[in-house]
Design an enzyme around this catalytic site. Sequence first.
Site, short mmCIF file in Angstrom:
data_model
loop_
_atom_site.label_atom_id
_atom_site.label_comp_id
_atom_site.label_asym_id
_atom_site.label_seq_id
_atom_site.Cartn_x
_atom_site.Cartn_y
_atom_site.Cartn_z
N CYS A 170 -28.84 7.03 60.37
CA CYS A 170 -27.75 6.35 61.07
C CYS A 170 -26.52 7.26 61.05
O CYS A 170 -25.97 7.55 59.98
CB CYS A 170 -27.45 5.03 60.36
SG CYS A 170 -26.09 4.13 61.13
N ASN A 171 -26.13 7.71 62.22
CA ASN A 171 -24.95 8.58 62.31
C ASN A 171 -23.68 7.84 61.90
O ASN A 171 -22.76 8.41 61.31
CB ASN A 171 -24.76 9.05 63.76
CG ASN A 171 -25.87 9.97 64.23
OD1 ASN A 171 -25.67 11.16 64.38
ND2 ASN A 171 -27.05 9.43 64.46
N CYS B 171 -26.52 9.07 67.82
CA CYS B 171 -26.90 7.73 67.30
C CYS B 171 -28.42 7.67 67.42
O CYS B 171 -28.97 7.99 68.47
CB CYS B 171 -26.25 6.63 68.13
SG CYS B 171 -26.90 4.97 67.79
N THR B 172 -29.07 7.26 66.33
CA THR B 172 -30.53 7.31 66.32
C THR B 172 -31.15 6.30 67.30
O THR B 172 -32.28 6.50 67.75
CB THR B 172 -31.08 7.06 64.91
OG1 THR B 172 -30.47 5.87 64.38
CG2 THR B 172 -30.78 8.23 63.99
N HIS B 173 -30.42 5.25 67.64
CA HIS B 173 -30.95 4.33 68.66
C HIS B 173 -31.21 5.06 69.98
O HIS B 173 -32.15 4.74 70.70
CB HIS B 173 -29.96 3.18 68.92
CG HIS B 173 -30.08 2.06 67.94
ND1 HIS B 173 -29.79 2.21 66.61
CD2 HIS B 173 -30.49 0.77 68.10
CE1 HIS B 173 -30.01 1.06 65.99
NE2 HIS B 173 -30.42 0.17 66.87
N1 DGL Z 1 -28.41 3.87 64.79
C1 DGL Z 1 -27.09 3.91 64.30
C2 DGL Z 1 -26.45 5.29 64.46
O1 DGL Z 1 -27.15 6.28 64.41
C3 DGL Z 1 -26.15 2.76 64.53
C4 DGL Z 1 -26.28 1.90 65.72
C5 DGL Z 1 -25.45 0.63 65.56
O2 DGL Z 1 -25.82 -0.17 64.71
O3 DGL Z 1 -24.45 0.50 66.27
O4 DGL Z 1 -25.26 5.41 64.56
#
Ligand code: DGL
Length: 222
Positions: free
Chosen positions: A77-78, A183-185
């Site tokens: 998670c970034n 962001c990993t999403h």
């Molecule tokens: N997947 C997460 C990231 O890399 C956070 C996404 C979120 O919860 O807003 O930042």
Amino acid sequence: MKPKKKNIQVGVFDSGVGGLSVANYLEEHLENIQIQLVQDTQNIPYGNKSPDLLIELVTPLLHRMVEDGCEVIVIACNTVTTNIISHLRKVISVPLIGMEPMVKTAAEQTKNNCIAVCATPATLDSDRYKWLKEKFASKVDILEPDCSRWSSMIEANQVEHQLIKKQMKDACQKGADVIVLGCTHYHWIEEEIQKTVAGKATVLQPVLPVAKQLKRIMAGLD
Ligand code: DGL
């Protein structure tokens, strides 16, 4: 016959499906690994939360992962990495591997002197991200498209494809030739973005360097 190596318990943590994309990659590319994936889906999105609230939410979950046997944890998670990893490293007893926007590599790769960083508002607002820009990309134009709704759209599997395409095309039109997925999403829409910007920009995200770092740490734990 060689004795079979024991699996190393690796924790992967995120607010949601970004963690799953990272866990899938690590499982596919590393041997002797047993992944414990923890997603704080109750509190998603993390990208609109303050560092204090992130500390409150994330710390107990990581403590639990250590209690459950994780020997190393990937913070997939970034948002968490850029905002609170130095705090977490003080209180969590196993090595933590963070994931953050690849600003340095992007600055090295851009030929137009222009990059686009796609990340949550909390990542863009973090001191760590500001430091990365100052240290490695002070002479580069950095576009920061509004991705504030992306992680929620991806988590809900309701991606607005036209919106994403338009934002990425706009970034290329403004001169960006490297797109950083911070962001990993967004790994779930990496292919779609690659197709949209093909021939104009390359797309970067840190799962490969993270896998390499994890491999080194796992060798030390073995
Ligand atoms: N997947 C997460 C990231 O890399 C956070 C996404 C979120 O919860 O807003 O930042």
